[in-house]
Design a protein around this motif. Sequence first.
Motif, mmCIF file in Angstrom:
data_model
loop_
_atom_site.group_PDB
_atom_site.id
_atom_site.type_symbol
_atom_site.label_atom_id
_atom_site.label_comp_id
_atom_site.label_asym_id
_atom_site.label_seq_id
_atom_site.Cartn_x
_atom_site.Cartn_y
_atom_site.Cartn_z
ATOM 1 N N SER A 45 0.835 -1.208 0.000
ATOM 2 C CA SER A 45 0.000 0.000 0.000
ATOM 3 C C SER A 45 0.872 1.261 0.000
ATOM 4 O O SER A 45 0.542 2.242 0.640
ATOM 5 C CB SER A 45 -0.923 0.009 1.230
ATOM 6 N N SER A 46 1.980 1.219 -0.727
ATOM 7 C CA SER A 46 2.940 2.315 -0.654
ATOM 8 C C SER A 46 2.545 3.569 -1.424
ATOM 9 O O SER A 46 3.071 4.640 -1.157
ATOM 10 C CB SER A 46 4.316 1.850 -1.128
ATOM 11 N N CYS A 47 1.626 3.439 -2.363
ATOM 12 C CA CYS A 47 1.236 4.622 -3.128
ATOM 13 C C CYS A 47 -0.249 4.595 -3.452
ATOM 14 O O CYS A 47 -1.059 4.884 -2.591
ATOM 15 C CB CYS A 47 2.080 4.750 -4.393
ATOM 16 N N ASP A 48 -0.608 4.229 -4.687
ATOM 17 C CA ASP A 48 -1.989 4.419 -5.099
ATOM 18 C C ASP A 48 -2.775 3.154 -5.414
ATOM 19 O O ASP A 48 -3.932 3.245 -5.787
ATOM 20 C CB ASP A 48 -2.060 5.370 -6.287
ATOM 21 N N ASP A 49 -2.216 1.982 -5.271
ATOM 22 C CA ASP A 49 -2.978 0.743 -5.445
ATOM 23 C C ASP A 49 -2.831 -0.098 -4.189
ATOM 24 O O ASP A 49 -1.773 -0.088 -3.559
ATOM 25 C CB ASP A 49 -2.483 -0.064 -6.650
ATOM 26 N N THR A 50 -3.890 -0.807 -3.843
ATOM 27 C CA THR A 50 -3.853 -1.712 -2.696
ATOM 28 C C THR A 50 -3.674 -3.114 -3.251
ATOM 29 O O THR A 50 -4.479 -3.574 -4.051
ATOM 30 C CB THR A 50 -5.182 -1.645 -1.908
#
Length: 99
Positions: A16-21
Amino acid sequence: PEGAGRREMLVLGIESSCDDTGAAVVRGDGTVLAEAIASQVGVHEEWGGVVPKLAQQSHRAAIDGTVAEALRRAAVSPADLSAVAVTVGPGLALCLDVG
């Protein structure tokens, strides 16, 4: 025989580091049994880039369902897991809090 009676190592990985889970179930030998991804393309599209607070909210809304779907696809239950691995960096701090 060696290893008899030992259960196979299964790891749930969460990203979950940016924009997608993302979530995946991986065996100890590195074989990916299943994965699930919740995209946030529609959330950030109108802004022309990732908005951290919106990304965090979207991760919170998607994390349970994404993990459940990865487990379902791998045909395993949480009790079958040996470990859970999560992204700790680099990434957006607001988003890393969710995973």
